[in-house]
Design a protein around this motif. Sequence first.
Motif, PDB file in Angstrom:
ATOM      1  N   PRO A   7     -22.531 -98.569 -49.475  1.00 35.46           N
ATOM      2  CA  PRO A   7     -22.296 -97.202 -50.471  1.00 35.46           C
ATOM      3  C   PRO A   7     -22.680 -95.923 -50.310  1.00 35.46           C
ATOM      4  CG  PRO A   7     -23.445 -98.810 -51.884  1.00 35.46           C
ATOM      5  CD  PRO A   7     -23.251 -99.401 -50.231  1.00 35.46           C
ATOM      6  N   TRP A   8     -22.009 -94.883 -50.219  1.00 32.48           N
ATOM      7  CA  TRP A   8     -22.630 -93.689 -49.981  1.00 32.48           C
ATOM      8  C   TRP A   8     -22.017 -92.944 -51.101  1.00 32.48           C
ATOM      9  CZ3 TRP A   8     -25.442 -92.278 -45.721  1.00 32.48           C
ATOM     10  CH2 TRP A   8     -25.299 -93.088 -44.555  1.00 32.48           C
ATOM     11  N   ALA A   9     -23.361 -92.035 -51.826  1.00 26.21           N
ATOM     12  CA  ALA A   9     -22.798 -91.231 -52.881  1.00 26.21           C
ATOM     13  C   ALA A   9     -22.789 -90.052 -52.564  1.00 26.21           C
ATOM     14  CB  ALA A   9     -24.108 -91.660 -54.108  1.00 26.21           C
ATOM     15  N   TRP A  10     -21.755 -89.428 -52.922  1.00 25.56           N
ATOM     16  CA  TRP A  10     -21.557 -87.761 -52.541  1.00 25.56           C
ATOM     17  C   TRP A  10     -21.256 -87.218 -53.893  1.00 25.56           C
ATOM     18  CZ3 TRP A  10     -22.937 -85.894 -48.021  1.00 25.56           C
ATOM     19  CH2 TRP A  10     -22.796 -86.820 -47.080  1.00 25.56           C
ATOM     20  N   PRO A  11     -21.926 -85.899 -54.118  1.00 30.23           N
ATOM     21  CA  PRO A  11     -21.667 -85.377 -55.360  1.00 30.23           C
ATOM     22  C   PRO A  11     -20.157 -84.981 -55.483  1.00 30.23           C
ATOM     23  CG  PRO A  11     -23.580 -84.033 -53.809  1.00 30.23           C
ATOM     24  CD  PRO A  11     -22.687 -85.255 -53.150  1.00 30.23           C
ATOM     25  N   GLY A  12     -19.941 -85.308 -56.658  1.00 28.11           N
ATOM     26  CA  GLY A  12     -18.599 -85.254 -57.429  1.00 28.11           C
ATOM     27  C   GLY A  12     -17.500 -86.238 -56.683  1.00 28.11           C
ATOM     28  N   THR A  13     -17.943 -87.014 -55.700  1.00 28.73           N
ATOM     29  CA  THR A  13     -16.905 -88.074 -55.307  1.00 28.73           C
ATOM     30  C   THR A  13     -17.219 -89.524 -55.755  1.00 28.73           C
ATOM     31  OG1 THR A  13     -18.100 -88.261 -53.277  1.00 28.73           O
ATOM     32  CG2 THR A  13     -16.497 -86.596 -53.253  1.00 28.73           C
ATOM     33  N   GLY A  14     -18.270 -89.456 -56.487  1.00 27.46           N
ATOM     34  CA  GLY A  14     -18.542 -91.074 -56.849  1.00 27.46           C
ATOM     35  C   GLY A  14     -18.959 -91.948 -55.643  1.00 27.46           C
ATOM     36  N   LEU A  15     -18.972 -93.022 -55.547  1.00 20.33           N
ATOM     37  CA  LEU A  15     -19.345 -94.006 -54.750  1.00 20.33           C
ATOM     38  C   LEU A  15     -18.200 -94.141 -53.538  1.00 20.33           C
ATOM     39  CD1 LEU A  15     -22.049 -95.482 -54.610  1.00 20.33           C
ATOM     40  CD2 LEU A  15     -20.815 -97.610 -55.387  1.00 20.33           C
ATOM     41  N   ARG A  16     -18.534 -93.902 -52.211  1.00 15.66           N
ATOM     42  CA  ARG A  16     -17.827 -94.157 -51.201  1.00 15.66           C
ATOM     43  C   ARG A  16     -18.228 -95.270 -50.336  1.00 15.66           C
ATOM     44  NH1 ARG A  16     -17.950 -92.688 -46.074  1.00 15.66           N
ATOM     45  NH2 ARG A  16     -16.205 -92.191 -45.060  1.00 15.66           N
ATOM     46  N   ILE A  17     -17.218 -96.289 -49.935  1.00 13.36           N
ATOM     47  CA  ILE A  17     -17.509 -97.262 -48.917  1.00 13.36           C
ATOM     48  C   ILE A  17     -17.476 -97.196 -47.749  1.00 13.36           C
ATOM     49  CG2 ILE A  17     -17.080 -99.738 -48.734  1.00 13.36           C
ATOM     50  CD1 ILE A  17     -18.272 -99.407 -51.378  1.00 13.36           C
ATOM     51  N   HIS A  18     -18.524 -97.568 -46.963  1.00  7.25           N
ATOM     52  CA  HIS A  18     -18.500 -97.445 -45.303  1.00  7.25           C
ATOM     53  C   HIS A  18     -17.298 -98.190 -45.050  1.00  7.25           C
ATOM     54  CE1 HIS A  18     -20.856 -95.110 -42.639  1.00  7.25           C
ATOM     55  NE2 HIS A  18     -21.215 -95.995 -42.270  1.00  7.25           N
ATOM     56  N   GLU A  19     -16.363 -97.578 -44.280  1.00  9.05           N
ATOM     57  CA  GLU A  19     -15.200 -98.245 -43.808  1.00  9.05           C
ATOM     58  C   GLU A  19     -15.557 -98.949 -42.336  1.00  9.05           C
ATOM     59  OE1 GLU A  19     -11.421 -96.336 -44.051  1.00  9.05           O
ATOM     60  OE2 GLU A  19     -12.213 -94.897 -45.269  1.00  9.05           O
ATOM     61  N   TYR A  20     -14.977 -99.717 -42.126  1.00 11.99           N
ATOM     62  CA  TYR A  20     -15.161-100.692 -40.655  1.00 11.99           C
ATOM     63  C   TYR A  20     -13.706-100.743 -39.887  1.00 11.99           C
ATOM     64  CZ  TYR A  20     -20.204-101.347 -41.663  1.00 11.99           C
ATOM     65  OH  TYR A  20     -21.216-100.989 -41.837  1.00 11.99           O
ATOM     66  N   LEU A  21     -13.928-100.446 -38.796  1.00 11.71           N
ATOM     67  CA  LEU A  21     -12.642-100.737 -37.925  1.00 11.71           C
ATOM     68  C   LEU A  21     -12.929-101.336 -36.882  1.00 11.71           C
ATOM     69  CD1 LEU A  21      -9.752 -98.401 -37.059  1.00 11.71           C
ATOM     70  CD2 LEU A  21     -10.801 -99.613 -35.346  1.00 11.71           C
ATOM     71  N   TYR A  22     -12.184-102.539 -36.498  1.00 13.40           N
ATOM     72  CA  TYR A  22     -12.606-103.622 -35.436  1.00 13.40           C
ATOM     73  C   TYR A  22     -11.848-103.662 -34.529  1.00 13.40           C
ATOM     74  CZ  TYR A  22     -14.735-105.420 -39.776  1.00 13.40           C
ATOM     75  OH  TYR A  22     -15.577-105.420 -40.748  1.00 13.40           O
ATOM     76  N   PHE A  23     -12.324-103.846 -33.013  1.00 13.84           N
ATOM     77  CA  PHE A  23     -11.453-104.103 -31.765  1.00 13.84           C
ATOM     78  C   PHE A  23     -11.977-104.910 -31.092  1.00 13.84           C
ATOM     79  CE2 PHE A  23     -14.932-101.094 -30.539  1.00 13.84           C
ATOM     80  CZ  PHE A  23     -15.230-101.502 -29.166  1.00 13.84           C
ATOM     81  N   GLN A  24     -11.083-105.706 -30.499  1.00 12.22           N
ATOM     82  CA  GLN A  24     -11.507-106.945 -29.550  1.00 12.22           C
ATOM     83  C   GLN A  24     -11.413-106.402 -27.987  1.00 12.22           C
ATOM     84  OE1 GLN A  24      -9.611-110.616 -30.010  1.00 12.22           O
ATOM     85  NE2 GLN A  24     -10.803-111.637 -28.896  1.00 12.22           N
ATOM     86  N   VAL A  25     -12.411-106.977 -27.214  1.00 10.86           N
ATOM     87  CA  VAL A  25     -12.483-106.657 -25.721  1.00 10.86           C
ATOM     88  C   VAL A  25     -11.667-108.163 -25.162  1.00 10.86           C
ATOM     89  CG1 VAL A  25     -13.770-106.834 -23.509  1.00 10.86           C
ATOM     90  CG2 VAL A  25     -14.652-105.475 -25.412  1.00 10.86           C
ATOM     91  N   LEU A  26     -10.639-107.921 -24.444  1.00 16.94           N
ATOM     92  CA  LEU A  26      -9.909-109.107 -23.958  1.00 16.94           C
ATOM     93  C   LEU A  26     -10.533-109.105 -22.633  1.00 16.94           C
ATOM     94  CD1 LEU A  26      -6.273-107.703 -25.192  1.00 16.94           C
ATOM     95  CD2 LEU A  26      -7.781-109.344 -26.285  1.00 16.94           C
ATOM     96  N   SER A  27     -10.535-108.042 -21.899  1.00 21.21           N
ATOM     97  CA  SER A  27     -11.422-108.350 -20.332  1.00 21.21           C
ATOM     98  C   SER A  27     -12.172-107.180 -20.187  1.00 21.21           C
ATOM     99  CB  SER A  27     -10.251-108.403 -19.386  1.00 21.21           C
ATOM    100  OG  SER A  27     -10.265-107.287 -18.540  1.00 21.21           O
ATOM    101  N   PRO A  28     -13.482-107.366 -19.539  1.00 22.77           N
ATOM    102  CA  PRO A  28     -13.697-108.716 -18.917  1.00 22.77           C
ATOM    103  C   PRO A  28     -14.148-109.754 -19.880  1.00 22.77           C
ATOM    104  CG  PRO A  28     -15.397-107.082 -18.487  1.00 22.77           C
ATOM    105  CD  PRO A  28     -14.190-106.263 -19.296  1.00 22.77           C
ATOM    106  N   GLY A  29     -14.120-111.095 -19.441  1.00 25.06           N
ATOM    107  CA  GLY A  29     -14.231-112.096 -20.341  1.00 25.06           C
ATOM    108  C   GLY A  29     -15.518-112.381 -20.885  1.00 25.06           C
ATOM    109  N   ASP A  30     -16.526-111.850 -20.011  1.00 24.22           N
ATOM    110  CA  ASP A  30     -18.056-111.989 -20.526  1.00 24.22           C
ATOM    111  C   ASP A  30     -18.316-111.310 -21.660  1.00 24.22           C
ATOM    112  OD1 ASP A  30     -17.904-110.018 -19.060  1.00 24.22           O
ATOM    113  OD2 ASP A  30     -20.056-109.773 -18.400  1.00 24.22           O
TER     114      ASP A  30
END
Length: 179
Positions: A7-30
């Motif tokens: 959580p990140w608190a910013w004045p006047g915005t209340g609590l903000r949740i750190h968003e995540y975004l995911y990606f998958q490497v398909l190649s190279p296989g290792d």
Amino acid sequence: AFWVLSPWAWPGTGLRIHEYLYFQVLSPGDIRYIFTATPAKDFGGVFNTRYEQIHLVPADPPEACGELNNGVFIQDQIALVERGGCSFLSKTRVIQEHGGRAVIIADNAYDNDSFYIEMIQDSTRRTADIPALFLLGRDGYMIRRSLEQHGLPWAVISIPVNITSIPTYEMMQPPWTFW
């Protein structure tokens, strides 16, 4: 401990949740893992499309603060850029000007395997329309190292990935990630 929701608190915005975004490497296989990134806080666009297969192209030069030597390969693909040399926004704009669909900016601290930096606007009042994501330095380093070892100009990734639909998600994280 590393919290999935920080959580990140910013004045006047209340609590903000750190968003995540995911990606998958398909190649190279290792490095066929699911990676975690954080979207820029106050600039850049969002992913309106899911790219099942798109190239993740390491920028040359890596910091992408000016003209790129491999800009032709970044058009309609996603660029992997290194932190440093200029602002996050400047990098995003360089990739956008080369026709990139998005930019993933990896920390330049290669040993960073847990600390997500909040990418914010610079003071220039410029904007960017493409998504900009922050990636841990260790993850960026391992992706680039794998491509160099295989002599490949890019990785193939799927982005964004909905991890709630993947029951084995935990098993698909990079082995160097500690939770």
